[in-house]
Every structure is written in C-alpha cells, then in structure tokens.
Design a protein around this motif. Sequence first.
Motif, PDB file in Angstrom:
ATOM      1  N   TYR A  56      50.207  30.076  41.351  1.00 59.16           N
ATOM      2  CA  TYR A  56      51.351  30.517  40.545  1.00 59.16           C
ATOM      3  C   TYR A  56      51.297  29.968  39.125  1.00 59.16           C
ATOM      4  O   TYR A  56      51.470  30.728  38.154  1.00 59.16           O
ATOM      5  N   GLU A  57      51.098  28.674  38.971  1.00 55.57           N
ATOM      6  CA  GLU A  57      51.151  28.061  37.640  1.00 55.57           C
ATOM      7  C   GLU A  57      50.018  28.559  36.751  1.00 55.57           C
ATOM      8  O   GLU A  57      50.217  28.774  35.545  1.00 55.57           O
ATOM      9  N   CYS A  58      48.860  28.759  37.315  1.00 59.83           N
ATOM     10  CA  CYS A  58      47.749  29.294  36.520  1.00 59.83           C
ATOM     11  C   CYS A  58      48.017  30.739  36.127  1.00 59.83           C
ATOM     12  O   CYS A  58      47.705  31.159  35.003  1.00 59.83           O
ATOM     13  N   THR A  59      48.596  31.484  37.044  1.00 62.52           N
ATOM     14  CA  THR A  59      48.962  32.866  36.725  1.00 62.52           C
ATOM     15  C   THR A  59      49.959  32.892  35.577  1.00 62.52           C
ATOM     16  O   THR A  59      49.812  33.666  34.620  1.00 62.52           O
ATOM     17  N   ARG A  60      50.949  32.039  35.660  1.00 59.61           N
ATOM     18  CA  ARG A  60      51.971  31.990  34.610  1.00 59.61           C
ATOM     19  C   ARG A  60      51.379  31.551  33.271  1.00 59.61           C
ATOM     20  O   ARG A  60      51.702  32.105  32.215  1.00 59.61           O
ATOM     21  N   GLU A  61      50.499  30.578  33.306  1.00 60.51           N
ATOM     22  CA  GLU A  61      49.868  30.093  32.071  1.00 60.51           C
ATOM     23  C   GLU A  61      49.072  31.208  31.399  1.00 60.51           C
ATOM     24  O   GLU A  61      49.133  31.388  30.168  1.00 60.51           O
ATOM     25  N   LEU A  62      48.323  31.946  32.164  1.00 58.96           N
ATOM     26  CA  LEU A  62      47.537  33.043  31.607  1.00 58.96           C
ATOM     27  C   LEU A  62      48.438  34.107  30.987  1.00 58.96           C
ATOM     28  O   LEU A  62      48.138  34.643  29.915  1.00 58.96           O
ATOM     29  N   ILE A  63      49.545  34.387  31.643  1.00 53.31           N
ATOM     30  CA  ILE A  63      50.496  35.363  31.092  1.00 53.31           C
ATOM     31  C   ILE A  63      51.066  34.851  29.774  1.00 53.31           C
ATOM     32  O   ILE A  63      51.133  35.592  28.780  1.00 53.31           O
ATOM     33  N   MET A  64      51.460  33.580  29.751  1.00 55.19           N
ATOM     34  CA  MET A  64      52.046  33.007  28.543  1.00 55.19           C
ATOM     35  C   MET A  64      51.025  32.901  27.414  1.00 55.19           C
ATOM     36  O   MET A  64      51.389  32.906  26.236  1.00 55.19           O
ATOM     37  N   GLN A  65      49.757  32.866  27.773  1.00 57.48           N
ATOM     38  CA  GLN A  65      48.696  32.823  26.770  1.00 57.48           C
ATOM     39  C   GLN A  65      48.286  34.227  26.322  1.00 57.48           C
ATOM     40  O   GLN A  65      47.346  34.388  25.552  1.00 57.48           O
ATOM     41  N   GLY A  66      49.002  35.236  26.832  1.00 59.95           N
ATOM     42  CA  GLY A  66      48.783  36.595  26.357  1.00 59.95           C
ATOM     43  C   GLY A  66      47.932  37.493  27.220  1.00 59.95           C
ATOM     44  O   GLY A  66      47.535  38.584  26.775  1.00 59.95           O
ATOM     45  N   ALA A  67      47.634  37.080  28.448  1.00 57.03           N
ATOM     46  CA  ALA A  67      46.821  37.930  29.326  1.00 57.03           C
ATOM     47  C   ALA A  67      47.539  39.252  29.587  1.00 57.03           C
ATOM     48  O   ALA A  67      48.744  39.277  29.806  1.00 57.03           O
ATOM     49  N   ASP A  68      46.782  40.330  29.564  1.00 56.09           N
ATOM     50  CA  ASP A  68      47.323  41.669  29.809  1.00 56.09           C
ATOM     51  C   ASP A  68      47.502  41.864  31.314  1.00 56.09           C
ATOM     52  O   ASP A  68      46.519  41.923  32.069  1.00 56.09           O
ATOM     53  N   ILE A  69      48.736  41.970  31.750  1.00 55.88           N
ATOM     54  CA  ILE A  69      49.050  42.042  33.177  1.00 55.88           C
ATOM     55  C   ILE A  69      48.464  43.279  33.834  1.00 55.88           C
ATOM     56  O   ILE A  69      48.039  43.242  34.992  1.00 55.88           O
ATOM     57  N   ASN A  70      48.422  44.378  33.109  1.00 53.71           N
ATOM     58  CA  ASN A  70      48.070  45.658  33.721  1.00 53.71           C
ATOM     59  C   ASN A  70      46.619  46.101  33.497  1.00 53.71           C
ATOM     60  O   ASN A  70      46.288  47.265  33.724  1.00 53.71           O
ATOM     61  N   LEU A  71      45.763  45.175  33.083  1.00 51.87           N
ATOM     62  CA  LEU A  71      44.354  45.530  32.991  1.00 51.87           C
ATOM     63  C   LEU A  71      43.823  45.878  34.381  1.00 51.87           C
ATOM     64  O   LEU A  71      44.259  45.313  35.386  1.00 51.87           O
ATOM     65  N   GLN A  72      42.882  46.818  34.431  1.00 52.63           N
ATOM     66  CA  GLN A  72      42.285  47.227  35.701  1.00 52.63           C
ATOM     67  C   GLN A  72      40.838  46.767  35.796  1.00 52.63           C
ATOM     68  O   GLN A  72      40.082  46.824  34.817  1.00 52.63           O
ATOM     69  N   ARG A  73      40.484  46.331  36.954  1.00 51.34           N
ATOM     70  CA  ARG A  73      39.094  46.019  37.255  1.00 51.34           C
ATOM     71  C   ARG A  73      38.297  47.324  37.317  1.00 51.34           C
ATOM     72  O   ARG A  73      38.851  48.410  37.343  1.00 51.34           O
ATOM     73  N   GLU A  74      36.992  47.229  37.377  1.00 47.85           N
ATOM     74  CA  GLU A  74      36.140  48.410  37.479  1.00 47.85           C
ATOM     75  C   GLU A  74      36.537  49.289  38.669  1.00 47.85           C
ATOM     76  O   GLU A  74      36.453  50.514  38.630  1.00 47.85           O
ATOM     77  N   THR A  75      37.007  48.647  39.725  1.00 44.36           N
ATOM     78  CA  THR A  75      37.425  49.373  40.926  1.00 44.36           C
ATOM     79  C   THR A  75      38.810  49.991  40.796  1.00 44.36           C
ATOM     80  O   THR A  75      39.229  50.765  41.660  1.00 44.36           O
ATOM     81  N   GLY A  76      39.539  49.647  39.742  1.00 46.83           N
ATOM     82  CA  GLY A  76      40.896  50.133  39.542  1.00 46.83           C
ATOM     83  C   GLY A  76      41.966  49.125  39.927  1.00 46.83           C
ATOM     84  O   GLY A  76      43.147  49.329  39.647  1.00 46.83           O
ATOM     85  N   SER A  77      41.578  48.035  40.561  1.00 49.88           N
ATOM     86  CA  SER A  77      42.543  47.023  41.006  1.00 49.88           C
ATOM     87  C   SER A  77      43.127  46.262  39.825  1.00 49.88           C
ATOM     88  O   SER A  77      42.455  46.041  38.816  1.00 49.88           O
ATOM     89  N   THR A  78      44.377  45.852  39.963  1.00 53.17           N
ATOM     90  CA  THR A  78      45.059  45.040  38.958  1.00 53.17           C
ATOM     91  C   THR A  78      45.443  43.692  39.566  1.00 53.17           C
ATOM     92  O   THR A  78      45.283  43.478  40.768  1.00 53.17           O
ATOM     93  N   ALA A  79      45.984  42.832  38.730  1.00 55.18           N
ATOM     94  CA  ALA A  79      46.470  41.540  39.235  1.00 55.18           C
ATOM     95  C   ALA A  79      47.550  41.757  40.299  1.00 55.18           C
ATOM     96  O   ALA A  79      47.594  41.054  41.312  1.00 55.18           O
ATOM     97  N   LEU A  80      48.424  42.745  40.085  1.00 55.15           N
ATOM     98  CA  LEU A  80      49.480  43.035  41.055  1.00 55.15           C
ATOM     99  C   LEU A  80      48.882  43.483  42.386  1.00 55.15           C
ATOM    100  O   LEU A  80      49.361  43.095  43.453  1.00 55.15           O
TER     101      LEU A  80
END
Length: 298
Positions: A56-80
């Motif tokens: 959780y904390e690493c996920t939150r840190e990445l978001i606060m550092q500007g990580a794009d939540i809705n980026l898709q992997r090559e397979t189409g998968s997202t963080a969600l």
Amino acid sequence: MSFKKETPLANAVFWAARKGNLALLQLLLNSGRVDADCKDSYSTTALMVASYSGHYECTRELIMQGADINLQRETGSTALFFASQQGHNDIVKLLFQFGASTDFQTKGGGTALSAASQYGHAKVVETLLKNGANVHDQLNDGATPLFLAAQEGHVTIIRHLLSSGAKVNQPREDGTAPLWMAAQMGHSEVVKVLLLRGAERDANRKDGSTALFKAAYKGHNSVIEELLKFSPSLGLLKNGSSALHAAVMGGNVRSVVLLLGANADPTLTNKSNDLPGDLTQNDRILRLLRKQMANGRS
C-alpha cells in the motif's frame, strides 16, 4: 508477475516496489534520475508491481510522485487489474481515490471485475461495483464475471453480481450458461442460487447437453439433487441422449438412483437406439435399471 529488467535504476525501482521497500523507493524517486513511470519492455510499471504485490505505502508513494494510474501493460492490464486479481482491496480503493478507471481490458477481454470475480475476491468485487465496474463485461469468448464466478464456485460474489444486474442466463459464445458450468464443476450451492434467481434449468450448449446431463455424467449428486427440485427434462435432449444415459455412462450408482427416483425412463433409447443399460457393464447399475423396467411393466 514477470517483467524485463531495464536500466539499473529502473531495476532498483521495480525491486523496491515488489519488496515493499518504501525507503529505497523514496530515495530513488527523489533522486530525480528515474521517473515514477519507468517501464520495462513489457510496459510494466512500478505502480503495477506494487499494486500486484500488495504494498500500500509504495503504491501511494508512486501515485504521489506522479505515476500514471491508468497506464496499460503490453497485455492491457493496469494497476487496478493487478490489485483486483490479487485481492488487495485497500489498494483498489486507493487507486479509485486517484482516478483509476474500470474500463480498461486486457487483450483477452479481461477487466478488473472479471479478474476479481474469477479469483474469489468478494470485497474487491463489491468495491469495483460501487465504483462503476460494468457487471456485463465479457472476455473475448463471451464469459461474464458471473460466468467466471460460477465456474470457480464463488457464491458470495455471484450474489453481489446478481444483485447488481448480472444476467443469470448470459451464455459464453459456445452456448455454455453459468448454470451449466457450475453443474459441470460440481458447485451445488452455486447451482441452487442460480436456479432460485431464474436460471433456465434446461438451457443447452451448442452440443445439446444440459446442466443435468453434465452433472449426471460427472456424478455430481448434490448438483443433481438441486436440479431435480426444479423438474428438469428427463427425456431426450438435443444431443440425442438423456440424463439417465449420461449417468449410466458415468458409472455413478447414486446418480442413476436419483434419476430413476425422479422417474427417468430406462426404456428410452438414444439417437443410436441404445437403451441406458446398453451403455454399461456395471452389475449394480444393470440391476437397478432392470428392476425399474420390471416395475414399469407391472
């Protein structure tokens, strides 16, 4: 999750996200030498890795550092998708707080809801539905979240999905309905819930078999008992056979007893002109069939 390693710094970010090492992750991101959205050759991001791993904390840190939540992997998968697949409800909620979308699909048509439904994460399913997930999502083969939950026997999730408007009889492209799949897998409680919510007891696949036929062949007696409460067809089906033929071929004595007790006809021939008794050499089953035939003549 597998991913390709890139630059040493990107590799370190992925390692920190996977292991939940918040201090190292912060050090790397604050150095200005690596981006929060650094990717590997599969387009995997550190946010996906942290979400998959449940940190959780690493996920939150990445978001606060500007990580794009809705980026898709090559397979189409997202963080969600990854957080939902692994059942990390706290991370699913966090991603929604920062704008995660339920609309993205994998190349196979999978969504966060289909993944959570398949893997049995009831709390995640509830959270996804509250945040706009489409209960009618379908994989490329037509399987819905309800179908996947029925296949795996997840009763609580099935109730959530039905209460949210899932279509109880929505089949896969090959005509397989959730009830048929639950019957094949031996999930009697799922069969019960689906029947009570309006599942068509005699719905057949493209091969002409029904839920009762499949349960009889597999010897899933608790499923047979639930289906018989709803008076399914005991006659010839579109596949040219009957549930009694299937039970005899399956070789389960109890299945044969249940069907005969429901007045299945042992003198009914299939499309090949075979009686149920022609399909077995099991002495116990043959005696049951002969006794029923004798009772029918008396």
